[in-house]
Every structure is written in C-alpha cells, then in structure tokens.
Design an enzyme around this catalytic site. Structure first.
Site, mmCIF file in Angstrom:
data_model
loop_
_atom_site.group_PDB
_atom_site.id
_atom_site.type_symbol
_atom_site.label_atom_id
_atom_site.label_comp_id
_atom_site.label_asym_id
_atom_site.label_seq_id
_atom_site.Cartn_x
_atom_site.Cartn_y
_atom_site.Cartn_z
ATOM 1 N N TYR A 130 0.832 -1.209 0.000
ATOM 2 C CA TYR A 130 0.000 0.000 0.000
ATOM 3 C C TYR A 130 0.863 1.254 0.000
ATOM 4 O O TYR A 130 0.707 2.137 -0.855
ATOM 5 C CB TYR A 130 -0.940 -0.006 1.202
ATOM 6 C CG TYR A 130 -1.533 1.353 1.507
ATOM 7 C CD1 TYR A 130 -2.340 1.995 0.578
ATOM 8 C CD2 TYR A 130 -1.266 1.994 2.715
ATOM 9 C CE1 TYR A 130 -2.880 3.250 0.849
ATOM 10 C CE2 TYR A 130 -1.799 3.242 2.989
ATOM 11 C CZ TYR A 130 -2.606 3.870 2.055
ATOM 12 O OH TYR A 130 -3.121 5.117 2.321
ATOM 13 N N ARG A 200 0.409 6.733 18.930
ATOM 14 C CA ARG A 200 -0.037 7.182 17.616
ATOM 15 C C ARG A 200 -0.734 8.532 17.762
ATOM 16 O O ARG A 200 -1.055 8.975 18.853
ATOM 17 C CB ARG A 200 -1.011 6.164 16.994
ATOM 18 C CG ARG A 200 -0.402 4.776 16.783
ATOM 19 C CD ARG A 200 0.693 4.800 15.749
ATOM 20 N NE ARG A 200 1.236 3.465 15.480
ATOM 21 C CZ ARG A 200 2.324 2.975 16.049
ATOM 22 N NH1 ARG A 200 3.004 3.695 16.943
ATOM 23 N NH2 ARG A 200 2.741 1.759 15.750
#
Length: 302
Positions: A130, A200
């Site tokens: 990806y 994150r």
C-alpha cells in the site's frame, strides 16, 4: 474554482467535497455507483481505472482521493493496489491537464523511521505494498507537475478519525472505529498487540478536509509541494481505549496479543503546512474525535 473530487463518496472524500462547497467552490464528485454526497455536490459517474469515463479538461482543481487503502489487503493483492493507486492516478493526471491537483497520500510512505516526529525531509521507505503504491503515485504526480502541466500538492496523512454529517469511518481495522464497535456491542473485544504503549496520533477528518481546501487554493501551475498533515499530539493505545470508555460510558474489553514488529511511536511534524498555508487543526482533540465518531456510529440506535 470548479473542482472534481475523486472518491467523493468515501470517508475522506465526502468530508473534502463538503469543505470545498463550504468554501464557495463549484464541486463535482466522481462516483462509480449511486452514493450519498454532501449537499451542493453534483454526482459525476466515472471510474479512475477507465480513462474514457473521466471528465477531461473541465476543471480548475482536482482532489484525488479514490484509492485502495487497507494495508493488510495490500500484502494479499499487491498488483490490485498498484493498479488502483498508480494507474488510477496516472489516468486522473491525464484528465487533469491545466488543473491544480491535490493528491491524498499517506505516512505509510515513510515506513518506520526512528526520527520522531517525522518531517517531510525524512527518507521514504514504505514497508508494505500500500505505502509503496502511494509513493509511486506521488512520484507520478510530482514529476508531472514539474513539466508545468499541472500544479500539485501531495498531502501525507497519518491517522484520520472523527465524523462529519454523521458518517462513520467504515474501516474497523483502525483503532478508534474498532474500539467504538466494541463499546457498541458490535464486536466482542479489541485486540491489542503487546502492552498498549505504542503511541499514535489522530486527526479529525474535518481538519484534514480543511487542509485540502487550503492546499488547493494555494498551489499554482508548475508547483510541486509535499506536506505532512497531522495533529502532532501522541496518544498511547491504552489511553485511546480509556478515552473511548469515558466518552461512551461503556466498557471496551481487550485481548492482548504478542507484540508485533511495529514502531513504538509514529508522530507527524506538520510545521511546513502550518507555516506555509496557515493550516491548524481545530477539531482534533481526542475527546471530540471520539464523541463525533460515537454519535455517528450510534445514530438511529434506540
């Protein structure tokens, strides 16, 4: 400007098209089949993999968001991802002659760098098909811009969440949608790799959409720009789970899995887009992201 948004029925594309209308632009949304679009967006049937179906030479601006995005699937079907993300982008570029183009890319092009937060100057080293496909598409966009045929801005996004117009993020492989699905009783538990200390960051989809508008309005023909787009605020996975429980008032059972080879921290350095375009996230505090996502997920329940 008259603007075409590819992928306008998708999670991010819808938010971008909505913001463009709010900014006063004349917006068409490219869709393959009947789908809900924001108020004021005209549907245009077409497919980025079928060049003859794409409207050509009609637009001053193009926001290209149509893509395949799931990392795990990209390992199973790499050629499908390269076809959709690279060839689809090339087809859009042919149709976008003379336009300003904003291309939706991803932090996955960086791989797992040690330097945090990650600036645009960090070397690209994608670790999955990806990310590699999006990097190849980026290069097509940027080299084409250098010919003067278009103006281009590449926006590399990190983790996008939140909701506009009550639309949910349909990808429950992502942390916040999956945690909320567990809270709603639609999934039994949230699987966490390791100790839940991985950090994150999360950006509200409406803030990302505002970045697209700013980029489109700033770029000129022949320009080639790249910006990271993110909040720059890190949150550990276990803190996200706690925040979901607090916002929803419901438990989120977790199942700990063995640690995976993933970076302990992934943060965005968005200093460039802040300085050059004046963009600032307005809605990306984690509690607001979760509240908006939860309201969208439970809309109509009860």
């Amino acid at each position: 400007m008259r603007v075409l948004v590819t992928g306008a029925a998708g999670y991010i594309g819808y938010a971008v098209a909505r913001r463009l209308v709010m900014a006063g632009h004349d917006v068409d949304g490219l869709i393959r089949r009947d789908a809900e679009l924001p108020d004021g967006v005209r549907p245009v049937r077409g497919d980025v993999l079928h060049p003859a179906s794409l409207p050509s030479g009609q637009y001053e601006g193009v926001c290209h968001l149509a893509a395949l995005t799931r990392v795990r699937e990209s390992f199973q079907e790499p050629l499908r991802f390269f076809t959709a993300n690279v060839q689809g982008t090339v087809n859009v570029l042919h149709a976008a002659a003379g336009a300003r183009v904003v291309f939706g890319s991803t932090a996955a092009v960086y791989g797992t760098p040690e330097r945090q937060p990650i600036p645009e100057t960090e070397a690209t080293a994608p670790s999955n098909p990806y990310g590699a496909s999006k990097l190849a598409a980026e290069q097509a966009v940027r080299y084409h811009a250098r010919t003067g045929a278009i103006g281009a801005v590449v926006l590399r996004t990190f983790n996008v969440a939140g909701s506009v117009d009550g639309r949910v993020d349909p990808d429950e492989t992502r942390l916040i949608p999956k945690a909320l699905a567990v809270a709603a009783g639609r999934a039994p538990q949230l699987e966490i790799n390791g100790d839940g200390l991985a950090v994150r960051e999360f950006l509200h989809v409406d803030d990302l959409a505002a970045a697209y508008v700013a980029a489109l309005e700033a770029v000129e023909l022949g320009e080639d720009r790249v910006y990271n787009v993110g909040s720059g605020t890190g949150t550990a996975v276990h803190e996200v789970v706690s925040a979901v429980e607090k916002a929803t008032g419901r438990p989120v059972p977790t199942l700990r899995r063995p640690p995976q080879p993933e970076p302990p921290v992934l943060l965005c350095d968005a200093a460039a887009i802040r300085a050059e375009l004046g963009w600032r996230p307005q809605r990306s505090a984690l509690p607001e992201i979760i509240r908006d996502s939860w309201a969208a997920l439970t809309r109509g329940d009860g």
